[in-house]
Design an enzyme around this catalytic site. Structure first.
Site, PDB file in Angstrom:
ATOM      1  N   CYS A 151      15.975  50.502 -10.857  1.00 36.46           N
ATOM      2  CA  CYS A 151      16.145  51.604 -10.903  1.00 36.46           C
ATOM      3  C   CYS A 151      17.490  53.215  -9.976  1.00 36.46           C
ATOM      4  O   CYS A 151      17.471  53.655 -10.425  1.00 36.46           O
ATOM      5  CB  CYS A 151      14.786  52.483 -10.790  1.00 36.46           C
TER       6      CYS A 151
ATOM      7  N   CYS B 278      18.381  50.296  -5.903  1.00 33.77           N
ATOM      8  CA  CYS B 278      17.905  48.918  -6.990  1.00 33.77           C
ATOM      9  C   CYS B 278      18.304  48.637  -8.512  1.00 33.77           C
ATOM     10  O   CYS B 278      19.084  49.868  -8.662  1.00 33.77           O
ATOM     11  CB  CYS B 278      16.738  49.263  -7.168  1.00 33.77           C
TER      12      CYS B 278
ATOM     13  N   LYS C 222       1.978   4.949   0.797  1.00 32.76           N
ATOM     14  CA  LYS C 222       3.141   5.034   2.521  1.00 32.76           C
ATOM     15  C   LYS C 222       2.558   6.506   2.491  1.00 32.76           C
ATOM     16  O   LYS C 222       3.181   7.493   1.748  1.00 32.76           O
ATOM     17  CB  LYS C 222       4.106   5.062   2.781  1.00 32.76           C
TER      18      LYS C 222
ATOM     19  N   TYR D  28      -5.731   1.917   7.136  1.00 34.55           N
ATOM     20  CA  TYR D  28      -5.553   0.553   6.446  1.00 34.55           C
ATOM     21  C   TYR D  28      -5.030  -0.499   7.501  1.00 34.55           C
ATOM     22  O   TYR D  28      -4.688  -1.145   7.341  1.00 34.55           O
ATOM     23  CB  TYR D  28      -3.724   0.915   6.118  1.00 34.55           C
TER      24      TYR D  28
ATOM     25  N   CYS E 224      12.911  48.701  -2.557  1.00 38.76           N
ATOM     26  CA  CYS E 224      13.092  49.468  -3.199  1.00 38.76           C
ATOM     27  C   CYS E 224      11.917  50.748  -3.225  1.00 38.76           C
ATOM     28  O   CYS E 224      10.394  50.884  -2.982  1.00 38.76           O
ATOM     29  CB  CYS E 224      12.912  49.580  -5.175  1.00 38.76           C
TER      30      CYS E 224
ATOM     31  N   CYS F  68       9.678  53.109  -9.930  1.00 41.03           N
ATOM     32  CA  CYS F  68      10.533  52.442 -10.276  1.00 41.03           C
ATOM     33  C   CYS F  68      10.143  50.984 -11.710  1.00 41.03           C
ATOM     34  O   CYS F  68       8.921  50.743 -11.550  1.00 41.03           O
ATOM     35  CB  CYS F  68      11.260  51.332  -9.297  1.00 41.03           C
TER      36      CYS F  68
ATOM     37  N   GLU G 286       0.635  -1.091  -0.097  1.00 41.94           N
ATOM     38  CA  GLU G 286       0.004  -0.606  -0.113  1.00 41.94           C
ATOM     39  C   GLU G 286       0.867   1.517  -0.035  1.00 41.94           C
ATOM     40  O   GLU G 286       1.879   1.089   0.429  1.00 41.94           O
ATOM     41  CB  GLU G 286      -1.188   0.465   1.549  1.00 41.94           C
TER      42      GLU G 286
ATOM     43  N   ASP H  87       1.868  10.517   3.991  1.00 40.72           N
ATOM     44  CA  ASP H  87       1.846  11.805   4.086  1.00 40.72           C
ATOM     45  C   ASP H  87       1.108  12.396   4.462  1.00 40.72           C
ATOM     46  O   ASP H  87       0.887  13.286   4.499  1.00 40.72           O
ATOM     47  CB  ASP H  87       3.124  12.519   3.470  1.00 40.72           C
TER      48      ASP H  87
ATOM     49  N   LYS I 290      10.923   3.561   1.546  1.00 43.98           N
ATOM     50  CA  LYS I 290      10.669   5.311   1.470  1.00 43.98           C
ATOM     51  C   LYS I 290      11.311   5.317   0.334  1.00 43.98           C
ATOM     52  O   LYS I 290      12.021   5.242  -0.593  1.00 43.98           O
ATOM     53  CB  LYS I 290      11.474   6.615   2.622  1.00 43.98           C
TER      54      LYS I 290
END
Ligand SMILES: [Zn+2]
Length: 696
Positions: A436, A433, A137, A250, A451, A456, A135, A139, A339
């Site tokens: 600009c 920035c 696994k 399960y 910025c 800008c 089956e 998470d 896993k």
């Protein structure tokens, strides 16, 4: 023993007939039958996915039960289907001691380890042929459910395996978990039984929930598992009830005590009792080849499954052999988890680029030597922010470990400093920035660099792109490249100036012909027509205000003007609006330039209306019935909408019905409507109809 007589379908109500309830005795009888019927329909719907009655019919049964229970409160019972929601919030969870410890499984990462396990088990049992049950696994969050006399008695978390937390009232809000078991198969339901499984949030629902949280200024969950765990461990069950959770069971604890011989048999039987098992994905594997194939097949399907899994579990199928193998200190000797390897790879960090978002926030992005992780070519990864970079000491030229998890943007886990040659260079916080060249501000924790120049070009570009995007003003034809050119040539500087754009302006740009320029001007013109307030708010690109928050704001304010003059305190009183969002809205509208932009947009002829504050009763005299699942509205929302506009929404089709609106998987009403010659509209047609009505 309860639930032992309802073997055949025809003993269940499939419609809410007129019940004649005059005495307590009548009520008792009807309530019992209604509860049994509803449980049966829950089972058809949630477990088998094969409903035999329509949603509306189900609602009627359910509401009838609620009514009778209200009238005879002495007949209420904690395992009634009406009792899923309603428990009071808790201060803390009670401890719950597992009668049989919930131990974890031995976990390995390679097929060789799996082979060793199979060989060892066969040797110990002295058997050459041995079936394993395989089956996925999951998470998620492992839980135990205890049923007594067929009713859900306790739901608990695993905790440390010996002592968990009693989360019964939250467990009860999950529709896939029956409050009462259903006798439907060969075997009698035991008076007391314990099952175990995993609670999950599906990926799609997780993304939606996170989007809402971000919009509300709340911290998003890191992954579906955290979201499921956080939800199940809510002290207030009404919050759990609002979030979609699923379960796969399960294990039937002590299955051999009930006469089962194999795990396979036990799992197939408990489905008949109304418990959810992922039968589609479990398999019997008679040899190592079958085990390997299963592992590889599930691995390939992994990305496309609606839920997260992180490996595969194999168990010896025969229960007597499980007992013979017994336990080690912490895990059973008859099961193993294999896993999947994590989706991580090492590559070179070639450079770091800095992006400027529409709120002016600077984000560092790692430019990588191309690498393939689990089938996807990766050339860029997130570095989060400069505080992270400093903490992890990431440098340009480093070999870095990249992880890709689900649909999330890949990110740099850490540099592999053992490969350093001395010519790697640190990644400093930009002093200006990158677009600009104006000053930037840096927050104290170095997480936010911004910025300061509101004009800008990079911010202008992002703002404009957002404004014209599909979910905002939906102006077609203005893609990435065109917007960039408009900004570069300063043909569009502010949002309102978009409406001053002329055909000649566009023709001056490379790649535009008469027709294409005309089309865009037409699209821009078209965008002035009636816009719902929430969409307009979203278009403005107010920090933290996504689609969801925009809608909440429109629902709570009569008009744009009201919202623009509101206070932080007033906003914070609205459910679903957190302090960060409130702050963001107020600070946006207290900025002179923003206010001017809004005013100018309206002066350019943009029309806005608030769909949640309808005053016109343009549906007066019309009766609507709905069937099936609608995509854009819940049942309550659509009923509200019709009623606010003066129409009637009823639950059954009759000769007085004007329209039947048909969603996905419609019920029997569709046939009824056809027979009565009632006009039938799809959801889309219905929305068009509403729009048309409004314009009349
Ligand atoms: Zn800038």
């Amino acid at each position: 023993m309860s639930n032992s007589n309802n073997d055949t379908d025809n003993k269940f109500f499939s419609s809410a007939d007129e019940f004649n309830v005059e005495t307590l005795e009548d009520a008792q009888k009807i309530i019992t039958q209604l509860r049994r019927s509803i449980r049966y329909h829950n089972y058809r719907y949630y477990i088998l996915d094969q409903p035999v009655i329509s949603d509306a019919e189900y609602d009627r049964l359910f509401n009838t039960l609620v009514e009778i229970e209200e009238k005879y409160p002495q007949l209420k019972s904690p395992d009634s289907p009406t009792q899923r929601i309603g428990a009071e919030p808790l201060d803390a969870f009670e401890k719950y001691e597992h009668e049989t410890p919930m131990l974890s499984l031995q976990a390995v990462y390679t097929l060789k380890d799996l082979k060793d396990f199979v060989t060892r088990v066969k040797e110990e049992l002295g058997k050459d042929n041995l079936d394993f049950i395989a089956e996925p696994k999951y998470d998620g969050l492992a839980v135990e459910l205890v049923y007594q006399n067929g009713s859900l008695h306790v739901g608990a978390t695993r905790g440390d395996g010996y002592i968990g937390e009693d989360i019964t009232s939250n467990i009860k809000t999950i529709s896939e978990i029956p409050l009462s078991l259903l006798k439907h198969g060969e075997q009698e339901i035991p008076a007391s039984l314990t099952v175990r499984g995993e609670i999950l949030m599906y990926k799609e629902e997780f993304n939606k929930l996170n989007q809402e949280r971000v919009n509300n200024g709340e911290k998003p969950f890191a992954n579906p598992r955290n979201a499921a765990a956080g939800t199940v461990r809510q002290l207030d069950p009404s919050i759990t009830a609002e979030r979609p959770l699923h379960i796969f069971l399960y294990e039937l604890v002590g299955a051999s005590d009930y006469g089962f011989e194999t795990q396979w048999e036990a799992l197939h039987e408990i489905v008949n009792w109304g418990l959810k098992v992922n039968l589609e994905k479990i398999a019997l594997c008679p040899d190592m080849d079958a085990l390997t194939n299963y592992y590889q097949k599930i691995g390939e399907e992994r990305e496309s499954l609606p839920y997260d899994i992180d490996g595969v579990v194999f168990k010896v199928n025969r229960l007597d052999l499980q007992q013979e193998l017994g336990m080690r200190t912490r895990d059973p000797r008859w099961a193993i988890a294999v896993k999947f390897p994590p989706k991580r790879k090492v590559t070179d960090l070639k450079d770091v680029k800095v992006q400027v978002g529409r709120t002016g926030k600077l984000t560092p992005v790692a430019i990588l030597e191309q690498v393939n992780i689990a089938g996807v070519e990766i050339t860029r990864a997130s570095l989060h922010n400069w505080s992270e970079i400093e903490k992890k000491d990431i440098r340009i030229g480093d070999k870095v470990l990249i992880e890709r998890a689900g649909d999330v943007i890949p990110y740099v886990v850490k540099p592999l400093t053992e490969y350093r040659e001395g010519n790697e260079s640190p990644i400093p916080i930009p002093e200006e920035c990158p677009v600009c060249h104006e000053e930037v501000t840096v927050s104290e924790d170095k997480k936010i660099v911004r910025c300061t120049n509101i004009n800008c070009p990079s911010r202008r570009r992002e703002r404009l792109l957002h404004f014209v995007s599909r979910k905002a003003m939906n102006i077609e034809g203005l893609g990435d490249k065109t917007v960039q050119k408009l900004i570069d040539k300063e043909l569009v500087t502010t949002l309102p100036s978009l409406y001053d754009l002329t055909k000649e302006d566009l023709l001056s740009l490379e790649g535009f012909a008469d027709k294409s320029a005309e089309n865009i001007i037409e699209e821009i013109e078209k965008s002035k027509t009636k816009h719902p307030l929430d969409r307009f708010l979203y278009s403005l690109g107010i920090p933290l205000i996504g689609e969801y928050s925009s809608r909440v704001l429109a629902q709570n304010y009569q008009s744009l003007e009201d919202l623009m003059d509101t206070s932080k305190e007033e906003l914070e009183e609205i459910r679903d609006i957190g302090p960060d969002i409130a702050e963001s809205v107020v600070s946006f509208f207290s900025n002179k330039e923003n206010r001017k932009n809004v005013k100018d947009l309206l002066e350019k002829g943009l029309k806005i209306y608030n769909p949640y504050q309808e005053t016109e009763r343009d549906l007066e005299g019309l009766t609507f019935v709905f069937t099936g699942t609608l995509e854009n509205y819940s049942r309550t929302e659509i009923k509200d909408l019709v009623e606010r506009r003066g129409g009637r929404a009823t639950s059954s089709v009759s000769s007085n019905t004007d329209f039947l609106i048909v969603g996905k998987s419609p019920g029997s009403k569709l046939e009824e409507a056809k027979a009565l010659d009632v006009q039938i509209l799809t959801e889309e047609e219905f929305i068009e109809f509403l729009e048309k009505k409004k314009k009349e």
